[in-house]
Design a protein around this motif. Structure first.
Motif, mmCIF file in Angstrom:
data_model
loop_
_atom_site.group_PDB
_atom_site.id
_atom_site.type_symbol
_atom_site.label_atom_id
_atom_site.label_comp_id
_atom_site.label_asym_id
_atom_site.label_seq_id
_atom_site.Cartn_x
_atom_site.Cartn_y
_atom_site.Cartn_z
ATOM 1 N N GLY A 1 0.815 -1.214 0.000
ATOM 2 C CA GLY A 1 0.000 0.000 0.000
ATOM 3 C C GLY A 1 0.845 1.258 0.000
ATOM 4 O O GLY A 1 0.508 2.245 -0.656
ATOM 5 N N ALA B 1 2.286 1.808 -3.461
ATOM 6 C CA ALA B 1 1.231 2.293 -4.356
ATOM 7 C C ALA B 1 0.960 3.776 -4.114
ATOM 8 O O ALA B 1 0.781 4.547 -5.066
ATOM 9 C CB ALA B 1 -0.047 1.478 -4.146
ATOM 10 N N MET B 2 0.953 4.180 -2.838
ATOM 11 C CA MET B 2 0.691 5.578 -2.512
ATOM 12 C C MET B 2 1.825 6.476 -2.997
ATOM 13 O O MET B 2 1.591 7.558 -3.552
ATOM 14 C CB MET B 2 0.512 5.722 -1.002
ATOM 15 C CG MET B 2 -0.130 7.021 -0.582
ATOM 16 S SD MET B 2 -1.806 7.122 -1.231
ATOM 17 C CE MET B 2 -2.109 8.876 -1.110
#
Length: 291
Positions: A154, A157-158
């Motif tokens: 995550g 991805a951010m």
């Protein structure tokens, strides 16, 4: 409209500018990633010594959970996005100075159509540069860091999202300023000087004068840096244990996001600057006589 987009894309791919700027972009991002990982690993080793054990116990977290490399990654990404900024600045300033913009305007249904096609194509190139920057920075960090220093899926991805978004916005900002200042050398020097020297000096002056720190986050460089900087700080804090509010602000400064708002708000603020620059350039080009 499709033909205009194809023509604009052909303009960029038939010259060496896109890859000529992409090479130093990748090298700078890779070097920044390597340096970030090395500094982060050095800091973790330093804080893991017996003298620092008490501090670790107070914070309730082991040193290997301190993702210090996130700050360097944010700085590396912010610095590398200067290249898509320059790439965008040359989109119109180069055409106006060489008068190739004349053919574009005479063959397009309107100047608005021509500018819209240019905006779409350079937004695409901004995304390409953003992905290249993120991939190179990530590779550099991964090569020299332990897995505990790296973000989870995550987090990656951010970081990728804000990196690509930052690159696209910087490219659009460059197009606007390039239209306002149709001089190739002048616009490149001005943009680099502003983002590297002028605004940093202004930010320092504001801090010394006691001006509220949040004002920095509303400046062009402060807002675009806040996109990646605040995300980097959030990723660090997610595993860093308890950090006092004063410490969080210092972490933001280290990540290049001193005074910045939340990442999405920083993006909206810089989008406003992009709108001003692009809108002003659009209006100027729409009234410009062509020869």
């Amino acid at each position: 409209m499709g033909n205009l987009v194809q023509a604009e894309l052909r303009k960029t791919t038939t010259t060496g500018l896109w890859w000529g700027l992409l090479i130093p972009t990748v090298l700078l991002a890779l070097g920044g990633g390597l340096l970030s990982g090395l500094i982060g690993q050095w800091f973790v080793n330093l804080i893991s010594t017996s003298e620092a054990e008490e501090l670790s116990q107070v914070l309730g977290v082991t040193p290997d959970q301190w993702r210090v490399s996130m700050f360097g990654m944010a700085r590396s990404i912010n610095l590398a996005t200067l290249f898509p900024l320059v790439f965008g600045a040359l989109a119109i300033s180069g055409e106006i100075s060489r008068r190739t913009i004349t053919t574009t305007f005479l063959t397009a249904p309107s100047r608005m159509h021509a500018m819209l096609a240019k905006m779409l194509v350079y937004a695409f190139w901004g995304a390409v540069y953003g992905l290249a920057i993120m991939a190179s920075t990530a590779l550099g960090v991964v090569l020299v860091s332990e897995s505990s220093q790296l973000p989870d899926a995550g987090g990656w991805a951010m970081l990728t999202l804000v990196c690509v978004l930052s690159s696209i916005l910087m490219t659009m900002f460059g197009i606007g300023i390039g239209a306002l200042i149709p001089n190739v050398a002048g616009v490149v020097v001005l943009l680099i000087m502003y983002f590297l020297v002028i605004e940093n000096a202004l930010q320092l002056g504001l801090r010394i004068s006691g001006t509220p720190e949040t004002l920095v986050g509303f400046l062009p460089n402060g807002s675009v840096d806040g996109l990646t900087g605040t995300v980097a700080v959030d990723l660090f804090l997610s595993t860093a244990g308890v950090v006092p509010e004063e410490g969080v602000e210092w972490l933001r400064i280290i990540a290049g996001a001193g005074g910045a708002q939340a990442w999405w708000l920083s993006g909206l603020i810089f989008l406003g600057w992009v709108g001003v620059a692009f809108g002003g350039g659009w209006a100027l080009v729409a009234r410009k006589n062509i020869t």
